[in-house]
Design a protein around this motif. Structure first.
Motif, PDB file in Angstrom:
ATOM      1  N   LYS A   1       0.843  -1.187   0.000  1.00  0.00           N
ATOM      2  CA  LYS A   1       0.000   0.000   0.000  1.00  0.00           C
ATOM      3  C   LYS A   1       0.884   1.244   0.000  1.00  0.00           C
ATOM      4  N   HIS A   2       0.614   2.150  -0.903  1.00  0.00           N
ATOM      5  CA  HIS A   2       1.361   3.400  -1.045  1.00  0.00           C
ATOM      6  C   HIS A   2       2.851   3.140  -1.286  1.00  0.00           C
ATOM      7  N   TYR A   3       3.162   1.978  -1.871  1.00  0.00           N
ATOM      8  CA  TYR A   3       4.541   1.584  -2.191  1.00  0.00           C
ATOM      9  C   TYR A   3       5.465   1.672  -0.979  1.00  0.00           C
ATOM     10  N   ARG A   4       4.938   1.257   0.185  1.00  0.00           N
ATOM     11  CA  ARG A   4       5.739   1.209   1.403  1.00  0.00           C
ATOM     12  C   ARG A   4       6.819   0.143   1.245  1.00  0.00           C
ATOM     13  N   CYS A   5       8.029   0.434   1.665  1.00  0.00           N
ATOM     14  CA  CYS A   5       9.141  -0.507   1.530  1.00  0.00           C
ATOM     15  C   CYS A   5       8.968  -1.683   2.489  1.00  0.00           C
ATOM     16  N   ILE A   6       9.265  -2.870   2.004  1.00  0.00           N
ATOM     17  CA  ILE A   6       9.250  -4.069   2.839  1.00  0.00           C
ATOM     18  C   ILE A   6      10.607  -4.163   3.526  1.00  0.00           C
ATOM     19  N   GLN A   7      10.580  -4.209   4.844  1.00  0.00           N
ATOM     20  CA  GLN A   7      11.815  -4.266   5.628  1.00  0.00           C
ATOM     21  C   GLN A   7      12.386  -5.691   5.599  1.00  0.00           C
ATOM     22  N   ASP A   8      13.699  -5.800   5.791  1.00  0.00           N
ATOM     23  CA  ASP A   8      14.365  -7.100   5.774  1.00  0.00           C
ATOM     24  C   ASP A   8      13.839  -8.035   6.857  1.00  0.00           C
ATOM     25  N   GLU A   9      13.475  -7.496   8.011  1.00  0.00           N
ATOM     26  CA  GLU A   9      12.972  -8.338   9.094  1.00  0.00           C
ATOM     27  C   GLU A   9      11.551  -8.826   8.827  1.00  0.00           C
ATOM     28  N   GLU A  10      10.837  -8.227   7.877  1.00  0.00           N
ATOM     29  CA  GLU A  10       9.484  -8.655   7.524  1.00  0.00           C
ATOM     30  C   GLU A  10       9.477  -9.793   6.500  1.00  0.00           C
TER      31      GLU A  10
END
Length: 77
Positions: free
Chosen positions: A13-22
């Motif tokens: 959503k809204h091109y939120r960055c996916i974090q490495d821990e996710e």
């Protein structure tokens, strides 16, 4: 027996960055959904703001149900 392959891309959503821990959680979640709904994830690629999946399933599977199962829980996350 016939099988189908689908290429599915989910954008955040809204091109939120996916974090490495996710990323491990996302992989584990999609694998558990594929096991529960009896289809196979052939390839999974998690990028900065999207997840690409190639799934392999029987022709009796209904793709909207697969999409709902994959997207439902991941959207809540």
């Amino acid at each position: 027996m016939s099988f189908l392959q689908y290429h599915i891309t989910f954008f955040t959503k809204h091109y939120r960055c996916i974090q490495d821990e996710e990323k491990p959680f996302i992989k584990k979640y999609f694998q558990s959904v594929s096991t529960r709904h009896e289809f196979k994830i052939v390839e999974m690629d998690i990028r900065v703001c999207r997840v690409n999946l190639i799934i392999h399933c029987k022709t009796t599977h209904y793709i909207p149900n697969i999409m709902k199962a994959l997207k439902g829980g991941s959207a809540r996350f």
